[in-house]
Motif scaffolding. Structure first.
Motif, mmCIF file in Angstrom:
data_model
loop_
_atom_site.group_PDB
_atom_site.id
_atom_site.type_symbol
_atom_site.label_atom_id
_atom_site.label_comp_id
_atom_site.label_asym_id
_atom_site.label_seq_id
_atom_site.Cartn_x
_atom_site.Cartn_y
_atom_site.Cartn_z
ATOM 1 N N VAL A 104 31.770 -47.287 44.551
ATOM 2 C CA VAL A 104 32.737 -48.056 44.114
ATOM 3 C C VAL A 104 32.447 -48.671 42.910
ATOM 4 N N ALA A 105 33.663 -48.617 41.802
ATOM 5 C CA ALA A 105 33.310 -49.109 40.560
ATOM 6 C C ALA A 105 34.097 -50.433 40.782
ATOM 7 N N LEU A 106 33.144 -51.499 40.035
ATOM 8 C CA LEU A 106 33.783 -52.768 39.935
ATOM 9 C C LEU A 106 34.456 -52.975 38.580
ATOM 10 N N LEU A 107 35.819 -53.582 38.371
ATOM 11 C CA LEU A 107 36.385 -53.594 37.497
ATOM 12 C C LEU A 107 36.464 -55.014 36.622
ATOM 13 N N ALA A 108 36.791 -54.973 35.483
ATOM 14 C CA ALA A 108 37.004 -56.059 34.676
ATOM 15 C C ALA A 108 38.316 -55.931 33.692
ATOM 16 N N SER A 117 45.576 -54.572 31.879
ATOM 17 C CA SER A 117 44.985 -53.227 32.543
ATOM 18 C C SER A 117 43.699 -53.570 32.786
ATOM 19 N N PHE A 118 42.749 -52.762 33.467
ATOM 20 C CA PHE A 118 41.469 -53.013 33.994
ATOM 21 C C PHE A 118 40.702 -51.724 33.742
ATOM 22 N N ILE A 119 39.249 -51.918 33.535
ATOM 23 C CA ILE A 119 38.485 -50.883 33.260
ATOM 24 C C ILE A 119 36.959 -51.170 34.113
ATOM 25 N N PRO A 120 36.574 -50.028 34.388
ATOM 26 C CA PRO A 120 35.557 -49.847 35.136
ATOM 27 C C PRO A 120 33.936 -50.514 34.271
ATOM 28 N N VAL A 121 33.267 -51.369 34.794
ATOM 29 C CA VAL A 121 32.436 -52.020 33.918
ATOM 30 C C VAL A 121 30.943 -51.842 34.579
ATOM 31 N N PRO A 126 23.250 -48.175 42.689
ATOM 32 C CA PRO A 126 22.655 -47.872 41.296
ATOM 33 C C PRO A 126 23.145 -46.961 40.319
ATOM 34 N N ALA A 127 22.996 -47.543 39.139
ATOM 35 C CA ALA A 127 23.290 -47.041 37.927
ATOM 36 C C ALA A 127 22.325 -46.850 36.923
ATOM 37 N N LEU A 193 30.836 -50.247 30.535
ATOM 38 C CA LEU A 193 29.999 -49.686 31.503
ATOM 39 C C LEU A 193 28.542 -49.649 30.900
ATOM 40 N N LYS A 194 28.190 -49.110 29.769
ATOM 41 C CA LYS A 194 27.057 -49.161 29.106
ATOM 42 C C LYS A 194 26.278 -50.386 29.319
ATOM 43 N N THR A 195 26.830 -51.464 28.788
ATOM 44 C CA THR A 195 26.213 -52.938 28.753
ATOM 45 C C THR A 195 26.283 -53.670 30.097
ATOM 46 N N PHE A 196 27.230 -53.494 30.768
ATOM 47 C CA PHE A 196 27.246 -54.282 32.191
ATOM 48 C C PHE A 196 25.876 -53.327 33.081
ATOM 49 N N ASN A 197 26.102 -51.927 33.167
ATOM 50 C CA ASN A 197 25.058 -51.318 33.891
ATOM 51 C C ASN A 197 23.665 -51.671 33.277
ATOM 52 N N GLY A 198 23.574 -51.699 32.085
ATOM 53 C CA GLY A 198 22.122 -52.174 31.378
ATOM 54 C C GLY A 198 21.585 -53.386 31.877
ATOM 55 N N VAL A 199 22.758 -54.534 31.942
ATOM 56 C CA VAL A 199 22.104 -55.672 32.355
ATOM 57 C C VAL A 199 21.684 -55.774 33.966
ATOM 58 N N VAL A 200 22.448 -55.054 34.598
ATOM 59 C CA VAL A 200 22.242 -55.167 36.153
ATOM 60 C C VAL A 200 20.696 -54.519 36.348
ATOM 61 N N GLU A 201 20.644 -53.280 35.614
ATOM 62 C CA GLU A 201 19.616 -52.369 35.904
ATOM 63 C C GLU A 201 18.326 -53.154 35.284
ATOM 64 N N GLN A 202 18.374 -53.804 34.118
ATOM 65 C CA GLN A 202 17.293 -54.448 33.470
ATOM 66 C C GLN A 202 16.914 -55.598 34.296
ATOM 67 N N VAL A 203 17.882 -56.579 34.942
ATOM 68 C CA VAL A 203 17.586 -57.769 35.965
ATOM 69 C C VAL A 203 16.893 -57.162 37.106
ATOM 70 N N CYS A 204 17.179 -55.966 37.661
ATOM 71 C CA CYS A 204 16.488 -55.581 38.907
ATOM 72 C C CYS A 204 15.195 -54.934 38.614
ATOM 73 N N ARG A 205 15.156 -54.345 37.266
ATOM 74 C CA ARG A 205 13.830 -53.648 36.965
ATOM 75 C C ARG A 205 12.640 -54.829 36.658
ATOM 76 N N GLU A 206 13.141 -55.991 35.916
ATOM 77 C CA GLU A 206 12.265 -57.028 35.803
ATOM 78 C C GLU A 206 12.116 -57.970 36.955
#
Length: 268
Positions: A104-108, A117-121, A126-127, A193-206
């Motif tokens: 499921v994609a989360l949109l903004a 209009s809305f785009i997947p972010v 996991p991403a 997508l690149k930035t939001f996925n990066g934030v989520v993955e980095q937070v989970c990793r740290e």
């Protein structure tokens, strides 16, 4: 095939902006997607917000995902747009399991000055991303706190030193021992997508890398949130879903500039 699910947890203290965003998402899905669904709740105007009501909204969204899978091809993209306070979003996301709705994609709203209009972010599951949009600070230790209480604080709006005093005050109020602070490198995250996925993955990793004793890992966890709702939802799904009852999420209450917990229940 595109499926759109719009959900709203309306907070009347924040005015009509949330209602307007929800209606625009509903309209966009209706006119642009093969399948459109929506669900909403109204958060209480007085007293604490009911986390069971938020659970019911998440369950309705999950039923929408199940229905979409049943009536559309396997290749259909399921999109979720949520309008709600950040702490509600985190708890809403924690209701989803990784294996329930990973695709499921989360949109903004598209960053064009309009909400037409809305785009997947980001996504609920996991991403993988090697991007590190955030600065990670050394953990803060409150000697008077309970060693089993650990908090994560995200400054995703470039607030800097304005962000920390109230976070520290709330940590002391709740008896938190260890605080991990992560900051955005910019005042506004790029809506992508690149930035939001990066934030989520980095937070989970740290969070996984944070050196904690076993008692703290199994203890109570807290999240102080700023920034976009999709990130709060994705973090709820990624961090809190396996042990959701051990988590409390905080976001700033607009009317008196204090942190509001979700769920709001006595600490044990």
């Amino acid at each position: 095939m595109q499926v759109g699910i719009a959900v709203l947890a309306h907070d009347s203290h924040r005015g009509q902006g949330g209602e307007e965003n929800f209606q625009k998402a509903c309209s966009y899905f209706k006119h642009n997607y093969a399948v459109a669904m929506h669900a909403r709740i109204d958060l209480p105007t007085d007293g604490p917000w009911d986390h069971e009501q938020v659970d019911a909204l998440a369950d309705e969204a999950m039923r929408g995902v199940t229905l979409a899978r049943a009536i559309t091809p396997d290749t259909a993209q399921i999109n979720l747009h949520a309008t709600m306070p950040l702490n509600v979003g985190f708890w809403f996301g924690s209701r989803f399991r990784h294996d329930h709705a990973p695709e499921v994609a989360l949109l903004a709203a598209k960053p064009s000055g309009t909400f037409s209009s809305f785009i997947p972010v980001t996504v609920l599951g996991p991403a993988p991303s090697s991007k590190s949009p955030l600065i990670v600070e050394s953990p803060t230790i409150f000697d008077e706190g309970d060693p089993c209480y650990t908090a994560l604080a995200l400054d995703l709006q470039g607030l800097g030193e304005q962000f920390l005093p109230l976070v520290r005050e709330t940590c002391r109020e709740y008896g938190i021992h260890t605080l991990l602070v992560m900051r955005s490198k910019t005042s506004r995250l790029d809506t992508s997508l690149k930035t939001f996925n990066g934030v989520v993955e980095q937070v989970c990793r740290e969070w996984r890398r944070l050196k904690l004793p076993d008692a703290a890992r199994a203890g109570r966890h807290f999240a102080f949130l700023t920034g976009p709702v999709p990130i709060a939802i994705a973090l709820g799904a990624r961090l809190a879903a396996p042990t959701r009852n051990s988590w409390t999420a905080f976001s700033l209450r607009k009317n008196d500039h204090n942190y509001t917990p979700m769920p709001n229940h006595p600490m044990s």
